[in-house]
Design a protein around this motif. Structure first.
Motif, PDB file in Angstrom:
ATOM      1  N   VAL A  11      35.401   5.994 -23.344  1.00 25.14           N
ATOM      2  CA  VAL A  11      35.481   6.640 -22.023  1.00 25.14           C
ATOM      3  C   VAL A  11      34.075   6.922 -21.507  1.00 25.14           C
ATOM      4  CG1 VAL A  11      36.282   8.695 -20.794  1.00 25.14           C
ATOM      5  CG2 VAL A  11      37.753   7.608 -22.507  1.00 25.14           C
ATOM      6  N   GLN A  12      33.142   7.230 -22.397  1.00 20.92           N
ATOM      7  CA  GLN A  12      31.752   7.446 -21.978  1.00 20.92           C
ATOM      8  C   GLN A  12      31.122   6.150 -21.463  1.00 20.92           C
ATOM      9  OE1 GLN A  12      29.391   9.659 -24.986  1.00 20.92           O
ATOM     10  NE2 GLN A  12      31.371  10.172 -25.919  1.00 20.92           N
ATOM     11  N   ARG A  13      31.580   5.020 -21.978  1.00 22.11           N
ATOM     12  CA  ARG A  13      31.026   3.725 -21.554  1.00 22.11           C
ATOM     13  C   ARG A  13      31.751   3.155 -20.330  1.00 22.11           C
ATOM     14  NH1 ARG A  13      31.485   2.126 -27.409  1.00 22.11           N
ATOM     15  NH2 ARG A  13      29.460   2.587 -28.393  1.00 22.11           N
ATOM     16  N   ALA A  14      33.003   3.534 -20.130  1.00 19.05           N
ATOM     17  CA  ALA A  14      33.797   2.978 -19.020  1.00 19.05           C
ATOM     18  C   ALA A  14      33.215   3.389 -17.674  1.00 19.05           C
ATOM     19  CB  ALA A  14      35.239   3.449 -19.139  1.00 19.05           C
ATOM     20  N   LYS A  15      33.535   2.627 -16.628  1.00 22.42           N
ATOM     21  CA  LYS A  15      32.996   2.881 -15.295  1.00 22.42           C
ATOM     22  C   LYS A  15      34.108   3.216 -14.305  1.00 22.42           C
ATOM     23  CE  LYS A  15      28.704   0.208 -15.393  1.00 22.42           C
ATOM     24  NZ  LYS A  15      27.886  -0.818 -14.673  1.00 22.42           N
ATOM     25  N   THR A  16      33.749   4.042 -13.343  1.00 17.86           N
ATOM     26  CA  THR A  16      34.646   4.353 -12.233  1.00 17.86           C
ATOM     27  C   THR A  16      33.809   4.914 -11.093  1.00 17.86           C
ATOM     28  OG1 THR A  16      36.700   5.471 -11.616  1.00 17.86           O
ATOM     29  CG2 THR A  16      35.118   6.763 -12.870  1.00 17.86           C
ATOM     30  N   GLU A  17      34.411   5.006  -9.935  1.00 15.25           N
ATOM     31  CA  GLU A  17      33.721   5.618  -8.799  1.00 15.25           C
ATOM     32  C   GLU A  17      33.607   7.123  -9.045  1.00 15.25           C
ATOM     33  OE1 GLU A  17      34.155   6.166  -3.940  1.00 15.25           O
ATOM     34  OE2 GLU A  17      35.661   5.031  -5.074  1.00 15.25           O
ATOM     35  N   PHE A  18      32.417   7.660  -8.862  1.00 16.31           N
ATOM     36  CA  PHE A  18      32.201   9.089  -9.093  1.00 16.31           C
ATOM     37  C   PHE A  18      32.622   9.887  -7.862  1.00 16.31           C
ATOM     38  CE2 PHE A  18      29.318  12.834  -8.692  1.00 16.31           C
ATOM     39  CZ  PHE A  18      29.882  13.581  -9.715  1.00 16.31           C
ATOM     40  N   ILE A  19      33.557  10.797  -8.059  1.00 20.00           N
ATOM     41  CA  ILE A  19      34.009  11.691  -6.990  1.00 20.00           C
ATOM     42  C   ILE A  19      33.881  13.118  -7.493  1.00 20.00           C
ATOM     43  CG2 ILE A  19      35.922  12.390  -5.511  1.00 20.00           C
ATOM     44  CD1 ILE A  19      37.048   9.536  -5.826  1.00 20.00           C
ATOM     45  N   TRP A  20      33.047  13.902  -6.857  1.00 21.66           N
ATOM     46  CA  TRP A  20      32.831  15.294  -7.255  1.00 21.66           C
ATOM     47  C   TRP A  20      33.869  16.198  -6.589  1.00 21.66           C
ATOM     48  CZ3 TRP A  20      30.903  18.402 -10.673  1.00 21.66           C
ATOM     49  CH2 TRP A  20      30.629  19.727 -10.359  1.00 21.66           C
ATOM     50  N   PRO A  21      34.707  16.861  -7.370  1.00 19.85           N
ATOM     51  CA  PRO A  21      35.703  17.756  -6.762  1.00 19.85           C
ATOM     52  C   PRO A  21      35.001  18.985  -6.154  1.00 19.85           C
ATOM     53  CG  PRO A  21      36.236  17.212  -9.063  1.00 19.85           C
ATOM     54  CD  PRO A  21      34.825  16.803  -8.830  1.00 19.85           C
ATOM     55  N   LYS A  22      35.114  19.149  -4.869  1.00 19.91           N
ATOM     56  CA  LYS A  22      34.438  20.274  -4.214  1.00 19.91           C
ATOM     57  C   LYS A  22      35.082  21.611  -4.542  1.00 19.91           C
ATOM     58  CE  LYS A  22      32.598  17.557  -0.360  1.00 19.91           C
ATOM     59  NZ  LYS A  22      32.549  17.395   1.123  1.00 19.91           N
ATOM     60  N   THR A  23      36.373  21.598  -4.792  1.00 21.55           N
ATOM     61  CA  THR A  23      37.092  22.825  -5.132  1.00 21.55           C
ATOM     62  C   THR A  23      37.935  22.591  -6.384  1.00 21.55           C
ATOM     63  OG1 THR A  23      38.955  22.252  -3.691  1.00 21.55           O
ATOM     64  CG2 THR A  23      37.192  23.593  -2.721  1.00 21.55           C
ATOM     65  N   VAL A  24      38.334  23.684  -6.990  1.00 24.07           N
ATOM     66  CA  VAL A  24      39.211  23.614  -8.155  1.00 24.07           C
ATOM     67  C   VAL A  24      40.528  24.283  -7.806  1.00 24.07           C
ATOM     68  CG1 VAL A  24      39.529  24.251 -10.567  1.00 24.07           C
ATOM     69  CG2 VAL A  24      37.253  23.653  -9.732  1.00 24.07           C
ATOM     70  N   SER A  25      41.611  23.560  -7.976  1.00 21.21           N
ATOM     71  CA  SER A  25      42.937  24.109  -7.692  1.00 21.21           C
ATOM     72  C   SER A  25      43.843  23.828  -8.886  1.00 21.21           C
ATOM     73  CB  SER A  25      43.517  23.492  -6.421  1.00 21.21           C
ATOM     74  OG  SER A  25      44.813  23.986  -6.171  1.00 21.21           O
ATOM     75  N   MET A  26      44.266  24.895  -9.555  1.00 18.68           N
ATOM     76  CA  MET A  26      45.126  24.746 -10.730  1.00 18.68           C
ATOM     77  C   MET A  26      46.294  25.710 -10.583  1.00 18.68           C
ATOM     78  SD  MET A  26      42.110  24.688 -13.601  1.00 18.68           S
ATOM     79  CE  MET A  26      43.236  24.277 -14.937  1.00 18.68           C
ATOM     80  N   ARG A  27      47.466  25.190 -10.332  1.00 27.35           N
ATOM     81  CA  ARG A  27      48.632  26.046 -10.101  1.00 27.35           C
ATOM     82  C   ARG A  27      48.961  26.910 -11.307  1.00 27.35           C
ATOM     83  NH1 ARG A  27      53.682  22.837  -8.019  1.00 27.35           N
ATOM     84  NH2 ARG A  27      53.090  21.491  -9.774  1.00 27.35           N
ATOM     85  N   SER A  28      48.685  26.385 -12.496  1.00 20.87           N
ATOM     86  CA  SER A  28      49.049  27.107 -13.715  1.00 20.87           C
ATOM     87  C   SER A  28      48.006  28.138 -14.143  1.00 20.87           C
ATOM     88  CB  SER A  28      49.248  26.108 -14.855  1.00 20.87           C
ATOM     89  OG  SER A  28      48.057  25.378 -15.094  1.00 20.87           O
ATOM     90  N   TYR A  29      46.905  28.209 -13.402  1.00 21.64           N
ATOM     91  CA  TYR A  29      45.834  29.131 -13.786  1.00 21.64           C
ATOM     92  C   TYR A  29      45.385  29.929 -12.567  1.00 21.64           C
ATOM     93  CZ  TYR A  29      41.321  30.877 -15.443  1.00 21.64           C
ATOM     94  OH  TYR A  29      40.266  31.686 -15.781  1.00 21.64           O
TER      95      TYR A  29
END
Length: 577
Positions: free
Chosen positions: A163-181
């Motif tokens: 997973v450290q070597r795999a590639k993907t488009e980087f998207i920075w989450p501007k906010t954190v939303s967790m219904r369970s927390y």
């Protein structure tokens, strides 16, 4: 633009404002370390992963920010567990990132594979195993949010090497939303009014303040509440510095090795107001006799803590800082001079003292710490290991400010003091940082001497050397007929009796801590007599580099007062002189 998982990890940490990463590389976190090489984040290469976790912990306690540590898979990850458990018990925000074997071989007993999430689940606030690189940025964002909000705590992220070597488009989450927390941070207004009414009626109220007051940043509000309602304040080990040590309403520490006066006040009060404390057994003693005639108010951000050990009359769930801001407006001004005077009178009757029947030419450990307090005016950042020296530090080094006393309270982790001092010193390079350690505790994590020398981290370590695992020896002397089994660090097998330990000159200690310091490139100093204490402390404090100051003390020195395990607070042993 696509990025590798390792690049995403580093960029996320940079965006979270991480200054330092503490850790050691290995096969399964090499991609991550390769990208740290080019990062503005400063990597502190430790000599053991336990040291890394305690350094992150010390940084977090001193700053209030999230500390970060990292290790490879298998033994690297399992070596972090003690530090994570330490942070979990004391509610310290850490994010621990470990490498893991490839996703396609997880569960096959691959080389250096261990179920890191299974190992850390009981000792973390939350943990993750990231199997898809697309989830990595969100996971890091959530981990920092969980670690630092509500009741803080450590969060573990396990990242397989593929997973450290795999590639993907980087998207920075501007906010954190967790219904369970969604932690409760505002106290219930009706409960706050009930608490204020009990405080208005009380004649002998007592503010019982714990480490949650430090974590919440509520120190100024504790003082403001105490002054407005004229309520005396007692503190746990974790709350040293919440009230300035010279404040007229601060009565001192309570509990197993707290003051006679504060423990007596706890038993005699008619209203106890618990602020960010969890009624730990080291404070309550025998639960059936604890504060028997008091109404009880409990402010805590974690609802699981309320009623867990002690039934309370008015529970208030919420962040202590928010709760106290509301409470202060509801509480009327009051006066309890006779009650405060009574606690002071109890303190004069049985104050902290050196006299415990030990006649010796060796230095008194209490005086070593007391003189350090005078020289630093109670303003140094103090860290400790666990044992007698920890309790003497609590008694004789009351701090002026919060976040200046870093110690393992809940787990009682030997070896915590030295690496945590490193984390604190890196956070505040211009502050005096002193680790007060025991000879047993120091040897748990002493390889970090290489870290302080190579990284030019100028901490001072004072080793209170009594030849023993001192606190265990104290219990053996008091409760096990002086059968010192495996506590003497100077003889084969640890077996020694009180009768054959009198000739201290024959008790050769290994290692020689002065030579050990010199071997690592630090300054080694030693004192053994009272007249040497102040000159040696001044020399250590003025030195521009890491210092190990060994203080020889007599094995008979004990920590008093003491509430025996399972006894009530009013069964306190004041001294054995």
């Amino acid at each position: 633009m696509e990025k590798t998982g390792a690049e995403i990890l580093v960029e996320c940490l940079e965006r979270e404002g991480v200054e330092f990463i503490f850790g050691i590389p290995g096969g399964c976190n090499l991609p991550f370390f390769d990208k740290i090489y080019d990062s503005k984040i400063r990597l502190i290469l430790t000599r053991h992963e336990q040291g890394a976790s305690h350094m992150a912990d010390g940084y977090a306690r001193a700053t209030g920010r999230v500390g970060v540590c990292t290790a490879t898979s298998g033994p690297g990850a399992t070596n972090l567990v003690t530090g994570l458990a330490t942070a979990h018990m004391d509610s310290i925000p850490i994010v621990a990132i470990t490498g893991q074997v490839r996703t396609d071989v997880i569960g096959s007993d691959a080389f250096q594979e261990a179920d890191a999430t299974g190992c850390t689940r009981p000792v973390t606030k939350h943990n993750y195993l990231v199997k898809d690189v697309k989830d990595l940025a969100r996971t890091v964002r959530e981990a920092f949010h969980i670690a630092s909000t509500g009741r803080p705590g450590p969060v573990h992220i396990d990242v397989p090497v593929d997973v450290q070597r795999a590639k993907t488009e980087f998207i920075w989450p501007k906010t954190v939303s967790m219904r369970s927390y969604s932690p409760t941070v505002k106290g219930h207004p009706g409960q706050i009014k009930k608490a204020a009414e009990l405080m208005r009626q009380a004649e002998r109220p007592l503010l019982y303040v714990g480490g949650g007051a430090v974590l919440s940043g509520a120190s100024d509000l504790i003082r403001k509440l105490a002054e407005k309602a004229d309520i005396p304040v007692v503190s746990t080990l974790m709350a040293n510095g919440v009230m300035p040590f010279d404040h007229p309403l601060y009565m001192g520490p309570l509990g197993m090795h707290g003051k006679y006066s504060t423990n007596t006040a706890m038993q005699k009060c008619d209203l106890m107001i618990s602020c960010g404390a969890r009624f730990d057994d080291r404070v309550t003693g025998k639960l059936s006799t604890f504060a028997p005639n008091s109404k009880k108010i409990h402010f805590d951000i974690d609802p699981a803590n309320i009623g867990k050990s002690v039934n309370v009359d008015v529970p208030v769930v919420g962040d202590l800082k928010n709760v106290l801001e509301e409470l202060i407006g509801e509480v009327p001004a009051n006066h309890h001079k006779s009650w405060v005077d009574q606690i002071r009178a109890w303190d004069k009757l049985h104050p902290f003292s050196y006299n415990n029947g030990v006649k010796s030419q060796l230095a008194k450990p209490q005086r070593v710490i007391e003189e350090l307090h005078k020289l630093t005016k109670g303003e140094a950042i103090i860290t400790t290991g666990v044992g007698q020296h920890q309790m003497w530090s609590m008694q004789w080094y009351p701090c002026r400010s919060p976040r200046h006393f870093l110690t393992s309270g809940g787990l009682g982790t030997m070896g915590y003091g030295f690496p945590s001092a490193i984390g604190a010193k890196l956070a505040f390079p211009n502050e005096t940082v002193v680790c007060i350690d025991g000879d047993g505790s120091f040897q748990m994590t002493l390889p970090e001497l290489a870290t302080v020398v190579h990284e030019k981290i100028n901490v001072i370590v004072i080793i209170i050397n009594n030849y023993y695992l001192g606190m265990v020896r104290q219990w053996q002397q008091l409760f096990y007929k002086e059968r010192f089994s495996a506590t003497c660090l100077t003889v084969e097998g640890g077996k020694r009796t009180k009768q054959n330990e009198s000739e201290l000159k024959d008790m050769k200690y290994l290692p020689d801590f002065v030579k050990l310091a010199e071997a690592y490139g630090a300054l080694g100093l030693r004192l053994s007599k009272d007249e040497e204490i102040v000159p040696m402390l001044k020399k250590a404090l003025s030195h521009k580099g890491p210092v190990i100051l060994e203080c020889f003390i007599h094995p008979e020195e004990k920590v008093f007062p003491m509430v025996p395990a399972g006894a009530g607070l009013d069964e306190i042993i004041v001294d054995m002189a």
